[in-house]
Write a protein that holds these residues in place. Structure first.
Motif, PDB file in Angstrom:
ATOM      1  N   VAL A  46       3.195   2.157 -19.645  1.00 19.82           N
ATOM      2  CA  VAL A  46       2.493   1.119 -18.875  1.00 19.82           C
ATOM      3  C   VAL A  46       1.782   1.749 -17.685  1.00 19.82           C
ATOM      4  CG1 VAL A  46       3.968  -0.787 -19.597  1.00 19.82           C
ATOM      5  CG2 VAL A  46       4.646   0.590 -17.619  1.00 19.82           C
ATOM      6  N   THR A  47       1.237   2.947 -17.893  1.00 16.29           N
ATOM      7  CA  THR A  47       0.591   3.663 -16.793  1.00 16.29           C
ATOM      8  C   THR A  47      -0.659   2.941 -16.290  1.00 16.29           C
ATOM      9  OG1 THR A  47      -0.530   5.017 -18.482  1.00 16.29           O
ATOM     10  CG2 THR A  47       1.444   5.937 -17.451  1.00 16.29           C
ATOM     11  N   HIS A  48      -1.347   2.216 -17.175  1.00 19.70           N
ATOM     12  CA  HIS A  48      -2.527   1.465 -16.736  1.00 19.70           C
ATOM     13  C   HIS A  48      -2.121   0.422 -15.699  1.00 19.70           C
ATOM     14  CE1 HIS A  48      -6.290  -0.770 -16.751  1.00 19.70           C
ATOM     15  NE2 HIS A  48      -5.606  -1.871 -17.017  1.00 19.70           N
ATOM     16  N   GLN A  49      -1.076  -0.350 -15.999  1.00 19.99           N
ATOM     17  CA  GLN A  49      -0.603  -1.359 -15.063  1.00 19.99           C
ATOM     18  C   GLN A  49      -0.088  -0.725 -13.765  1.00 19.99           C
ATOM     19  OE1 GLN A  49       0.179  -1.361 -18.343  1.00 19.99           O
ATOM     20  NE2 GLN A  49      -0.873  -3.220 -19.015  1.00 19.99           N
ATOM     21  N   LEU A  50       0.609   0.401 -13.902  1.00 19.46           N
ATOM     22  CA  LEU A  50       1.144   1.081 -12.721  1.00 19.46           C
ATOM     23  C   LEU A  50       0.024   1.630 -11.845  1.00 19.46           C
ATOM     24  CD1 LEU A  50       4.207   3.010 -14.222  1.00 19.46           C
ATOM     25  CD2 LEU A  50       4.201   0.864 -12.937  1.00 19.46           C
ATOM     26  N   LEU A  51      -1.046   2.081 -12.458  1.00 16.66           N
ATOM     27  CA  LEU A  51      -2.183   2.593 -11.687  1.00 16.66           C
ATOM     28  C   LEU A  51      -2.827   1.477 -10.871  1.00 16.66           C
ATOM     29  CD1 LEU A  51      -4.162   4.846 -10.961  1.00 16.66           C
ATOM     30  CD2 LEU A  51      -5.487   4.255 -13.012  1.00 16.66           C
ATOM     31  N   ILE A  52      -2.997   0.312 -11.474  1.00 21.40           N
ATOM     32  CA  ILE A  52      -3.563  -0.828 -10.744  1.00 21.40           C
ATOM     33  C   ILE A  52      -2.649  -1.221  -9.588  1.00 21.40           C
ATOM     34  CG2 ILE A  52      -4.344  -3.223 -10.892  1.00 21.40           C
ATOM     35  CD1 ILE A  52      -6.083  -1.277 -12.452  1.00 21.40           C
ATOM     36  N   LEU A  53      -1.347  -1.221  -9.838  1.00 20.57           N
ATOM     37  CA  LEU A  53      -0.393  -1.554  -8.772  1.00 20.57           C
ATOM     38  C   LEU A  53      -0.447  -0.512  -7.647  1.00 20.57           C
ATOM     39  CD1 LEU A  53       2.696  -2.731 -10.867  1.00 20.57           C
ATOM     40  CD2 LEU A  53       1.133  -4.165  -9.524  1.00 20.57           C
ATOM     41  N   LEU A  54      -0.625   0.752  -8.004  1.00 19.52           N
ATOM     42  CA  LEU A  54      -0.735   1.807  -6.992  1.00 19.52           C
ATOM     43  C   LEU A  54      -1.974   1.603  -6.129  1.00 19.52           C
ATOM     44  CD1 LEU A  54       0.169   4.498  -5.772  1.00 19.52           C
ATOM     45  CD2 LEU A  54      -1.137   5.668  -7.576  1.00 19.52           C
ATOM     46  N   ILE A  55      -3.080   1.217  -6.748  1.00 19.95           N
ATOM     47  CA  ILE A  55      -4.305   0.941  -5.987  1.00 19.95           C
ATOM     48  C   ILE A  55      -4.069  -0.197  -5.004  1.00 19.95           C
ATOM     49  CG2 ILE A  55      -6.678   0.092  -6.182  1.00 19.95           C
ATOM     50  CD1 ILE A  55      -6.837   1.568  -8.888  1.00 19.95           C
ATOM     51  N   TRP A  56      -3.383  -1.244  -5.464  1.00 19.55           N
ATOM     52  CA  TRP A  56      -3.067  -2.366  -4.578  1.00 19.55           C
ATOM     53  C   TRP A  56      -2.147  -1.911  -3.439  1.00 19.55           C
ATOM     54  CZ3 TRP A  56      -4.915  -6.910  -3.401  1.00 19.55           C
ATOM     55  CH2 TRP A  56      -5.743  -7.571  -4.309  1.00 19.55           C
ATOM     56  N   PHE A  57      -1.187  -1.033  -3.738  1.00 19.90           N
ATOM     57  CA  PHE A  57      -0.279  -0.522  -2.713  1.00 19.90           C
ATOM     58  C   PHE A  57      -1.064   0.168  -1.599  1.00 19.90           C
ATOM     59  CE2 PHE A  57       1.988   3.151  -1.008  1.00 19.90           C
ATOM     60  CZ  PHE A  57       3.156   2.574  -0.525  1.00 19.90           C
ATOM     61  N   VAL A  58      -2.009   1.014  -1.975  1.00 17.99           N
ATOM     62  CA  VAL A  58      -2.811   1.742  -0.985  1.00 17.99           C
ATOM     63  C   VAL A  58      -3.632   0.765  -0.137  1.00 17.99           C
ATOM     64  CG1 VAL A  58      -4.694   3.394  -0.684  1.00 17.99           C
ATOM     65  CG2 VAL A  58      -2.907   3.835  -2.386  1.00 17.99           C
ATOM     66  N   ILE A  59      -4.268  -0.208  -0.799  1.00 14.79           N
ATOM     67  CA  ILE A  59      -5.118  -1.169  -0.081  1.00 14.79           C
ATOM     68  C   ILE A  59      -4.291  -2.021   0.874  1.00 14.79           C
ATOM     69  CG2 ILE A  59      -6.588  -3.201  -0.352  1.00 14.79           C
ATOM     70  CD1 ILE A  59      -7.505  -2.020  -3.039  1.00 14.79           C
ATOM     71  N   VAL A  60      -3.177  -2.557   0.364  1.00 15.55           N
ATOM     72  CA  VAL A  60      -2.367  -3.490   1.157  1.00 15.55           C
ATOM     73  C   VAL A  60      -1.782  -2.808   2.382  1.00 15.55           C
ATOM     74  CG1 VAL A  60      -0.223  -4.827   1.150  1.00 15.55           C
ATOM     75  CG2 VAL A  60      -1.837  -5.060  -0.738  1.00 15.55           C
ATOM     76  N   TYR A  61      -1.221  -1.612   2.192  1.00 13.95           N
ATOM     77  CA  TYR A  61      -0.582  -0.966   3.343  1.00 13.95           C
ATOM     78  C   TYR A  61      -1.595  -0.352   4.311  1.00 13.95           C
ATOM     79  CZ  TYR A  61       4.126  -1.914   1.876  1.00 13.95           C
ATOM     80  OH  TYR A  61       5.301  -2.561   1.573  1.00 13.95           O
ATOM     81  N   ALA A  62      -2.783  -0.079   3.842  1.00 14.81           N
ATOM     82  CA  ALA A  62      -3.843   0.349   4.757  1.00 14.81           C
ATOM     83  C   ALA A  62      -4.197  -0.793   5.702  1.00 14.81           C
ATOM     84  CB  ALA A  62      -5.078   0.788   3.972  1.00 14.81           C
ATOM     85  N   VAL A  63      -4.245  -2.008   5.161  1.00 14.67           N
ATOM     86  CA  VAL A  63      -4.513  -3.189   5.994  1.00 14.67           C
ATOM     87  C   VAL A  63      -3.310  -3.511   6.872  1.00 14.67           C
ATOM     88  CG1 VAL A  63      -5.072  -5.658   5.969  1.00 14.67           C
ATOM     89  CG2 VAL A  63      -6.118  -4.121   4.282  1.00 14.67           C
ATOM     90  N   ALA A  64      -2.101  -3.378   6.306  1.00 12.42           N
ATOM     91  CA  ALA A  64      -0.885  -3.692   7.060  1.00 12.42           C
ATOM     92  C   ALA A  64      -0.743  -2.814   8.296  1.00 12.42           C
ATOM     93  CB  ALA A  64       0.335  -3.540   6.157  1.00 12.42           C
ATOM     94  N   VAL A  65      -1.076  -1.545   8.163  1.00 13.17           N
ATOM     95  CA  VAL A  65      -0.991  -0.625   9.309  1.00 13.17           C
ATOM     96  C   VAL A  65      -1.908  -1.080  10.436  1.00 13.17           C
ATOM     97  CG1 VAL A  65      -1.553   1.720  10.079  1.00 13.17           C
ATOM     98  CG2 VAL A  65      -0.268   1.374   7.961  1.00 13.17           C
ATOM     99  N   LYS A  66      -3.062  -1.645  10.087  1.00 12.85           N
ATOM    100  CA  LYS A  66      -4.014  -2.093  11.093  1.00 12.85           C
ATOM    101  C   LYS A  66      -3.630  -3.411  11.746  1.00 12.85           C
ATOM    102  CE  LYS A  66      -7.038   1.270  10.488  1.00 12.85           C
ATOM    103  NZ  LYS A  66      -7.377   2.223  11.572  1.00 12.85           N
ATOM    104  N   THR A  67      -2.922  -4.276  11.001  1.00 11.61           N
ATOM    105  CA  THR A  67      -2.673  -5.642  11.498  1.00 11.61           C
ATOM    106  C   THR A  67      -1.263  -5.869  12.023  1.00 11.61           C
ATOM    107  OG1 THR A  67      -2.094  -6.375   9.236  1.00 11.61           O
ATOM    108  CG2 THR A  67      -4.396  -6.630   9.940  1.00 11.61           C
ATOM    109  N   PHE A  68      -0.306  -5.032  11.609  1.00 16.26           N
ATOM    110  CA  PHE A  68       1.072  -5.269  11.986  1.00 16.26           C
ATOM    111  C   PHE A  68       1.288  -5.074  13.494  1.00 16.26           C
ATOM    112  CE2 PHE A  68       5.567  -4.032  12.479  1.00 16.26           C
ATOM    113  CZ  PHE A  68       6.167  -5.117  11.867  1.00 16.26           C
ATOM    114  N   LYS A  69       2.073  -5.976  14.077  1.00 18.50           N
ATOM    115  CA  LYS A  69       2.336  -5.925  15.526  1.00 18.50           C
ATOM    116  C   LYS A  69       3.847  -5.836  15.755  1.00 18.50           C
ATOM    117  CE  LYS A  69      -1.627  -8.888  16.561  1.00 18.50           C
ATOM    118  NZ  LYS A  69      -2.030 -10.233  17.070  1.00 18.50           N
ATOM    119  N   TRP A  70       4.215  -5.006  16.717  1.00 22.72           N
ATOM    120  CA  TRP A  70       5.620  -4.892  17.086  1.00 22.72           C
ATOM    121  C   TRP A  70       5.991  -5.914  18.167  1.00 22.72           C
ATOM    122  CZ3 TRP A  70       8.968  -2.400  14.210  1.00 22.72           C
ATOM    123  CH2 TRP A  70       8.537  -1.355  13.388  1.00 22.72           C
ATOM    124  N   GLU A  71       5.016  -6.237  19.007  1.00 25.40           N
ATOM    125  CA  GLU A  71       5.317  -7.154  20.132  1.00 25.40           C
ATOM    126  C   GLU A  71       4.305  -8.265  20.190  1.00 25.40           C
ATOM    127  OE1 GLU A  71       6.062  -5.248  23.868  1.00 25.40           O
ATOM    128  OE2 GLU A  71       6.684  -3.388  22.908  1.00 25.40           O
TER     129      GLU A  71
END
Length: 365
Positions: A340-365
């Protein structure tokens, strides 16, 4: 005596333990992770599916110009598959990935057309749907012929053996995906927003605890809870409703690995929401913007092939679609993670996109 050095590993585990207890005491966590998926599984496992199209492989030698094919082409329930080799079609037919193979021959003599259809036991009721459609077409074509003339078309049917594909084999992975999506998005968003608003995170900063320990501790707790919930759902589906686990324990472990991967990605959405939400009342609408389209369009209840073509493009871009597809392949077809490498590759792309945005938007305080 020198004091022992501070251990962030112990701090991480302590946070995980406390967070896990908190999740167990949360009614919403239990409802979204266990109750809702189980209710849907019980209901749909007993009433059967709806809206699932009949996937029909078209042989390379099939006549696609004559009246039989053209009549089938206008039946909404039939979805033609023409981009597979003969060998792939036969393999997919035995697995139940496609429901039938059709090969229409145009004859020089009567009958003018011979319709060769291969069904599979793996398709269950979907083969009967196609059989009914073809019988109706057969009647209409032959009824239009001259009186006492030979039939214009005849149907020849064969059935290949295959593992029986029950609707529980379709619905359970979708409900498991729904459970993981809800837990990852709603759970993470509410927890970190609450920790920030109640100044708990600020108090953590007064201790030697690293920020990574806080995130990792919460993540471990949510992953542990979700995997226990996933295991419970899989076992209930298998022993009560006959959910197919081709390779037994190995299949279960592969499904749990996929569940963990999906949860980590969906937690990223939760981090984004917790960073942009102003208060707890804004979390549900923001979370629903992410969860509802995936809940409805990612093959949770109905096959994506049942949607219009333009909507299928949207469905196939969503991470939950690929998580659901991967789990169905692992559970029913006996695929390994390497298949299921095709599905895993798509999920990996989403992982990179989501956490790239999360790093920019996440707040500690």
């Amino acid at each position: 005596m020198n004091p022992k050095p501070y251990s962030n590993t112990k701090a991480t585990l302590a946070i995980a333990k406390a967070s896990f207890r908190s999740i167990l005491r949360s009614p919403s966590a239990v409802v979204f992770t266990l109750a809702f998926p189980l209710i849907f599984i019980v209901v749909f496992a007993n009433i059967g599916g709806g809206g699932v199209k009949v996937d029909v492989g078209v042989a390379k030698t099939c006549d696609t110009i004559g009246p039989v094919y053209q009549a089938l082409k206008h039946v909404n329930v039939v979805n033609f598959i023409r981009d597979q080799s003969e060998e792939d079609m036969k393999n997919n037919l035995s697995k139940g990935t496609i429901d039938a193979i059709i090969d229409i021959k145009k004859n020089a003599a009567r009958p003018a057309y011979t319709v060769n259809v291969q069904y599979t036991k793996a398709s269950g009721e979907k083969g009967n749907i196609l059989r009914s459609v073809l019988s109706n077409i057969y009647y209409n074509i032959n009824n239009g012929a001259q009186v006492n003339s030979p039939p214009q078309a005849e149907i020849r049917e064969t059935t290949v053996s295959g593992r029986e594909y029950k609707y529980i084999d379709f619905i359970l992975p979708g409900q498991l995906g729904f459970s993981i999506l809800s837990s990852g998005v709603f759970g993470t968003a509410f927890v970190f927003l609450s920790l920030r608003l109640t100044l708990v995170i600020k108090r953590f900063f007064a201790t030697p605890v690293k920020r990574s320990s806080i995130v990792l501790g919460e993540a471990i707790a949510r992953i542990a809870f979700s995997l226990l919930g996933a295991l419970f759902i899989i076992l209930v589906g298998h022993y009560l409703f006959g959910f197919t686990l081709v390779h037994g324990v190995v299949t279960v472990l592969n499904m749990l690995v996929l569940s963990a991967m999906g949860l980590i990605i969906f937690m990223g959405f939760g981090f984004i929401i917790s960073g942009i939400a102003k208060n707890e009342s804004t979390v549900p609408p923001l979370s629903n913007i992410i969860t509802m389209p995936q809940f409805l369009l990612s093959g949770t209840f109905f096959s994506v092939s049942a949607f219009p073509k333009w909507l299928q493009y949207i469905s196939n871009a969503l991470p939950l679609t690929h998580l659901n597809n991967a789990m169905r392949k692992v559970a029913f077809e006996g695929a390994g993670l390497g298949d299921v490498t095709h599905q895993l590759l798509i999920l990996l792309i989403w992982f990179v996109i989501v956490y790239a945005v999360a790093v920019k938007t996440f707040k500690w305080e």
